[in-house]
Write a protein that holds these residues in place. Structure first.
Motif, PDB file in Angstrom:
ATOM      1  N   TYR A   1       0.806  -1.220   0.000  1.00 44.06           N
ATOM      2  CA  TYR A   1       0.000   0.000   0.000  1.00 44.06           C
ATOM      3  C   TYR A   1       0.841   1.273   0.000  1.00 44.06           C
ATOM      4  O   TYR A   1       0.665   2.145  -0.846  1.00 44.06           O
ATOM      5  CB  TYR A   1      -0.915  -0.014   1.214  1.00 44.06           C
ATOM      6  N   GLY A   2       1.762   1.380   0.940  1.00 47.85           N
ATOM      7  CA  GLY A   2       2.443   2.659   1.174  1.00 47.85           C
ATOM      8  C   GLY A   2       3.227   3.166  -0.021  1.00 47.85           C
ATOM      9  O   GLY A   2       3.102   4.330  -0.421  1.00 47.85           O
ATOM     10  N   GLY A   3       4.064   2.312  -0.625  1.00 48.02           N
ATOM     11  CA  GLY A   3       4.879   2.756  -1.745  1.00 48.02           C
ATOM     12  C   GLY A   3       4.053   3.130  -2.957  1.00 48.02           C
ATOM     13  O   GLY A   3       4.287   4.158  -3.597  1.00 48.02           O
ATOM     14  N   SER A   4       3.070   2.282  -3.290  1.00 50.13           N
ATOM     15  CA  SER A   4       2.221   2.544  -4.455  1.00 50.13           C
ATOM     16  C   SER A   4       1.470   3.856  -4.310  1.00 50.13           C
ATOM     17  O   SER A   4       1.440   4.689  -5.230  1.00 50.13           O
ATOM     18  CB  SER A   4       1.224   1.401  -4.642  1.00 50.13           C
ATOM     19  N   MET A   5       0.844   4.064  -3.153  1.00 44.65           N
ATOM     20  CA  MET A   5       0.051   5.273  -2.960  1.00 44.65           C
ATOM     21  C   MET A   5       0.924   6.524  -2.918  1.00 44.65           C
ATOM     22  O   MET A   5       0.528   7.590  -3.413  1.00 44.65           O
ATOM     23  CB  MET A   5      -0.768   5.152  -1.670  1.00 44.65           C
ATOM     24  N   ALA A   6       2.110   6.413  -2.330  1.00 48.18           N
ATOM     25  CA  ALA A   6       2.999   7.578  -2.260  1.00 48.18           C
ATOM     26  C   ALA A   6       3.453   7.996  -3.650  1.00 48.18           C
ATOM     27  O   ALA A   6       3.457   9.189  -3.992  1.00 48.18           O
ATOM     28  CB  ALA A   6       4.198   7.257  -1.374  1.00 48.18           C
ATOM     29  N   LEU A   7       3.845   7.030  -4.482  1.00 48.10           N
ATOM     30  CA  LEU A   7       4.290   7.373  -5.834  1.00 48.10           C
ATOM     31  C   LEU A   7       3.135   7.868  -6.689  1.00 48.10           C
ATOM     32  O   LEU A   7       3.323   8.726  -7.562  1.00 48.10           O
ATOM     33  CB  LEU A   7       4.963   6.159  -6.470  1.00 48.10           C
ATOM     34  N   LEU A   8       1.932   7.330  -6.457  1.00 45.07           N
ATOM     35  CA  LEU A   8       0.767   7.853  -7.172  1.00 45.07           C
ATOM     36  C   LEU A   8       0.525   9.318  -6.820  1.00 45.07           C
ATOM     37  O   LEU A   8       0.153  10.127  -7.683  1.00 45.07           O
ATOM     38  CB  LEU A   8      -0.477   7.026  -6.843  1.00 45.07           C
ATOM     39  N   ARG A   9       0.714   9.668  -5.558  1.00 51.94           N
ATOM     40  CA  ARG A   9       0.548  11.063  -5.130  1.00 51.94           C
ATOM     41  C   ARG A   9       1.499  11.982  -5.917  1.00 51.94           C
ATOM     42  O   ARG A   9       1.113  13.045  -6.402  1.00 51.94           O
ATOM     43  CB  ARG A   9       0.830  11.193  -3.633  1.00 51.94           C
ATOM     44  N   ILE A  10       2.765  11.574  -6.002  1.00 46.44           N
ATOM     45  CA  ILE A  10       3.746  12.381  -6.724  1.00 46.44           C
ATOM     46  C   ILE A  10       3.400  12.428  -8.207  1.00 46.44           C
ATOM     47  O   ILE A  10       3.476  13.487  -8.851  1.00 46.44           O
ATOM     48  CB  ILE A  10       5.160  11.805  -6.522  1.00 46.44           C
TER      49      ILE A  10
ATOM     50  N   GLU B   1       0.515  12.216  -9.608  1.00 45.90           N
ATOM     51  CA  GLU B   1      -0.643  13.091  -9.821  1.00 45.90           C
ATOM     52  C   GLU B   1      -0.220  14.555  -9.826  1.00 45.90           C
ATOM     53  O   GLU B   1      -0.678  15.341 -10.660  1.00 45.90           O
ATOM     54  CB  GLU B   1      -1.687  12.828  -8.734  1.00 45.90           C
ATOM     55  N   ARG B   2       0.668  14.928  -8.904  1.00 42.68           N
ATOM     56  CA  ARG B   2       1.151  16.310  -8.888  1.00 42.68           C
ATOM     57  C   ARG B   2       1.948  16.624 -10.148  1.00 42.68           C
ATOM     58  O   ARG B   2       1.900  17.745 -10.664  1.00 42.68           O
ATOM     59  CB  ARG B   2       2.015  16.552  -7.650  1.00 42.68           C
ATOM     60  N   LEU B   3       2.669  15.636 -10.624  1.00 50.25           N
ATOM     61  CA  LEU B   3       3.492  15.828 -11.813  1.00 50.25           C
ATOM     62  C   LEU B   3       2.666  15.699 -13.098  1.00 50.25           C
ATOM     63  O   LEU B   3       3.155  16.062 -14.165  1.00 50.25           O
ATOM     64  CB  LEU B   3       4.626  14.799 -11.813  1.00 50.25           C
ATOM     65  N   ARG B   4       1.436  15.187 -12.959  1.00 51.05           N
ATOM     66  CA  ARG B   4       0.527  14.982 -14.092  1.00 51.05           C
ATOM     67  C   ARG B   4       1.173  14.113 -15.156  1.00 51.05           C
ATOM     68  O   ARG B   4       1.155  14.394 -16.354  1.00 51.05           O
ATOM     69  CB  ARG B   4       0.093  16.322 -14.681  1.00 51.05           C
ATOM     70  N   VAL B   5       1.771  13.020 -14.704  1.00 52.01           N
ATOM     71  CA  VAL B   5       2.499  12.119 -15.598  1.00 52.01           C
ATOM     72  C   VAL B   5       1.588  11.585 -16.701  1.00 52.01           C
ATOM     73  O   VAL B   5       1.914  11.638 -17.896  1.00 52.01           O
ATOM     74  CB  VAL B   5       3.116  10.952 -14.799  1.00 52.01           C
ATOM     75  N   VAL B   6       0.444  11.052 -16.305  1.00 49.18           N
ATOM     76  CA  VAL B   6      -0.457  10.454 -17.288  1.00 49.18           C
ATOM     77  C   VAL B   6      -0.932  11.496 -18.295  1.00 49.18           C
ATOM     78  O   VAL B   6      -0.967  11.245 -19.512  1.00 49.18           O
ATOM     79  CB  VAL B   6      -1.654   9.787 -16.575  1.00 49.18           C
ATOM     80  N   ASP B   7      -1.280  12.675 -17.834  1.00 50.23           N
ATOM     81  CA  ASP B   7      -1.762  13.729 -18.731  1.00 50.23           C
ATOM     82  C   ASP B   7      -0.706  14.112 -19.762  1.00 50.23           C
ATOM     83  O   ASP B   7      -1.001  14.275 -20.959  1.00 50.23           O
ATOM     84  CB  ASP B   7      -2.174  14.969 -17.938  1.00 50.23           C
ATOM     85  N   HIS B   8       0.546  14.276 -19.317  1.00 44.14           N
ATOM     86  CA  HIS B   8       1.603  14.694 -20.235  1.00 44.14           C
ATOM     87  C   HIS B   8       1.907  13.612 -21.261  1.00 44.14           C
ATOM     88  O   HIS B   8       2.120  13.916 -22.446  1.00 44.14           O
ATOM     89  CB  HIS B   8       2.865  15.057 -19.454  1.00 44.14           C
TER      90      HIS B   8
ATOM     91  N   GLU C   1       6.068  23.136 -10.429  1.00 45.95           N
ATOM     92  CA  GLU C   1       5.263  22.558  -9.352  1.00 45.95           C
ATOM     93  C   GLU C   1       6.062  22.364  -8.077  1.00 45.95           C
ATOM     94  O   GLU C   1       5.580  22.622  -6.969  1.00 45.95           O
ATOM     95  CB  GLU C   1       4.678  21.213  -9.812  1.00 45.95           C
ATOM     96  N   PHE C   2       7.302  21.895  -8.201  1.00 46.34           N
ATOM     97  CA  PHE C   2       8.096  21.562  -7.024  1.00 46.34           C
ATOM     98  C   PHE C   2       9.145  22.607  -6.683  1.00 46.34           C
ATOM     99  O   PHE C   2       9.815  22.487  -5.651  1.00 46.34           O
ATOM    100  CB  PHE C   2       8.774  20.199  -7.216  1.00 46.34           C
TER     101      PHE C   2
END
Length: 558
Positions: A60-69, A71-78, A164-165
């Motif tokens: 849980y922890g690693g997957s959710m943490a990287l998903l958070r980052i 989302e902020r980076l908008r990886v999928v959108d780019h 963003e960062f």
């Protein structure tokens, strides 16, 4: 706030659990759950909660943490903006992000990603069906990405990330390495080539990877893939224009950038490109480029100020290097001197053992009479394994006698010590940052360890590993490299966020803490009126701080 209420229907009393909220200033019912008659409520309380029919556990922890980052980076959108596909099933960006998270947390082949995915919490964000996780689906979606699209995606990600960062781009580091592959000798490939293999797998073909990273938590800004037999200086010349273009794309967020690189990238042509660009630089020199500076007496060196330097001294001057007047700094580090002296003794010991073995075999085998030329070839091979200085300190004589060739050798320790006195413990730097203090120049060059640490992690660690890499075409190898670099970007941004929140931890500590936080999902029988319930395994104090810092939920219903 939830409350218990009763209602009379056809003369009978029924109980409900209700929850109200104020909407537009007025109380409104937002949730209602039927509990039953009084005897039914009592029976349920006396019987206790129903036994779960199934319990599933997932990382849980690693997957959710990287998903958070991500989302902020908008990886999928780019990615999807550059590599769109028709609206059918998961997008290209979703596939590549899942592959990057796998590469960060538990590197595996594409054929095993489905099994790994089923043991993670990624389904919260990406509800892939089993058939959509087949290796062929990943390969199909990797096919949407070519070199130009990789560059476009990386440019978009870099620009967004800097904004963003708030990354510090005043100093960046460039370096290159190579990774072995499993391509068969007969498989056509321009990238996978045999050459100098930095992982010492000379039996395998290698692919080169060049990176430019920030000194602000080692975050990749640019990468390039190149043939594994190409020298670092050749590749640096090839990518310099791309580096300059990347700088220009970021110039609205930074006033100036100083790039740091090592002496393996030095050449007249490479330096000319840097000199005519808006980039500043700090580089290192080979000893033969300024041999006289190695002879400067120690009393001309002055101590560097600052707790980080620990007794390091430096001599500063100006010199014409590669066609221009440069500031040159020679540093002396006692700890480096002692380490190099220790390494030299080890190399001399090994050389001595090789020569002694040849000598002993000649003496112990009177019936075997090799030719003098054959013995000389064995001596030359032993000397070739030693470094350039060592072979000059050894005098070897092969003579022919009545009982066969004999070998005598002598190590000139005085020559070794004289070399060490001028060379060991010293680093030669040059730069166009004439306005910088000596401490600033040395500090900038020391930041090169950031990229070296990244390469070591990609080659040795269980996290972010380049291997396994079972791709057989150059296009797929390029996408694989992009996925690996994207994984490094996400993890190092995550580490940076933790550090800014007051938790300074290494990559290994961070990912170990996060990936050992698992979710436990309880499934209840149909008709029990209980939703599936998710909670997390027991956590250490540091793990809980990480979840709080990253705003990752601890419990919720599914």
């Amino acid at each position: 706030m939830a409350s218990l209420t009763k209602r009379k229907v056809n003369g009978k009393i029924y109980y409900y659990l209700v929850e109200s909220q104020r909407i537009n200033g007025k109380p409104r019912l937002v949730k209602q759950k039927y509990l039953g008659r009084a005897d039914q409520v009592v029976a349920r309380l006396e019987a206790g909660p129903p036994t779960p029919t199934k319990v599933t556990v997932a990382e849980y922890g690693g997957s959710m943490a990287l998903l958070r980052i991500a989302e902020r980076l908008r990886v999928v959108d780019h990615i999807d903006a550059v590599a769109p596909k028709r609206d059918q099933g998961p997008s290209v960006g979703q596939y590549l992000l899942v592959a990057a998270i796998n590469r960060a947390l538990a590197p595996t082949s594409k054929t095993k990603i489905a099994d790994w995915y089923q043991r993670t919490a990624l389904y919260h964000q990406f509800p892939f069906r089993a058939a959509e996780l087949a290796s062929q689906r990943f390969w199909d979606h990797m096919g949407y990405i070519d070199t130009s699209r990789i560059q476009a995606i990386e440019t978009r990600l870099t620009q967004h990330m800097v904004r963003e960062f708030g990354l510090d781009l005043e100093t960046v580091v460039y370096d290159a390495t190579n990774f072995y592959t499993w391509l068969d000798t007969m498989t056509p490939s321009e990238l996978a080539q045999r050459g100098h293999q930095k992982q010492h797998r000379t039996d395998l073909r290698a692919v080169g990877l060049a990176l430019m990273v920030t000194t602000d938590f080692n975050i990749p800004l640019f990468h390039a893939v190149y043939p594994g037999n190409r020298a670092d200086s050749q590749e640096f010349h090839t990518v310099t224009e791309d580096l300059i273009a990347r700088y220009r794309a970021l110039c609205d967020t930074c006033q100036s950038v100083t790039i740091v690189y090592d002496k393996g990238n030095n050449s007249q042509a490479n330096q000319a490109q840097i000199d005519t660009s808006p980039l500043h630089f700090v580089g290192s020199l080979k000893a033969n480029q300024v041999p006289d500076l190695l002879e400067v007496a120690s009393d001309h060196f002055r101590p560097l100020t600052g707790a980080d330097f620990g007794g390091v001294t430096a001599y500063r001057t100006e010199r014409e290097i590669l066609g221009e007047r440069r500031t040159v700094v020679v540093t002396y580090n006692e700890a480096l001197y002692l380490g190099q002296w220790q390494g030299e003794l080890l190399r001399l010991r090994r050389l001595n053992e090789r020569l002694h073995t040849i000598q002993a075999r000649l003496a112990d085998s009177p019936h075997r009479r090799p030719t003098v030329d054959a013995v000389q070839k064995r001596v030359d091979a032993a000397l070739a394994k030693a470094g350039p200085p060592e072979r000059h300190w050894v005098t070897v004589t092969v003579t022919d006698t009545d009982t066969g060739p004999r070998l005598a050798y002598h190590i000139d320790h005085a020559a070794c010590e004289a070399w060490g006195h001028t060379h060991w413990g010293k680093t030669l730097l040059f730069t166009d940052r004439h306005d910088w203090t000596t401490e600033q120049i040395v500090t900038a060059y020391r930041e090169a360890w950031h990229i070296e640490q990244t390469f070591r992690t990609m080659k040795q660690s269980s996290w972010l590993h380049w291997q396994p890499q079972f791709h057989w075409t150059d296009d797929k190898i390029r996408v694989h490299a992009f996925i690996c670099v994207l994984a490094v970007m996400l993890v190092h941004l995550l580490r940076r966020e933790c550090a800014h929140g007051g938790m300074e931890v290494s990559v290994a500590e961070l990912l170990e803490d996060l990936t050992t936080i698992e979710e436990v999902l309880y499934h209840y029988p149909a008709g029990s009126d209980l939703d599936a319930y998710l909670t997390l395994t027991e956590r250490t104090e540091r793990q809980q701080k990480l979840l709080d810092l990253l705003a990752i939920p601890v419990t919720f219903t599914k």
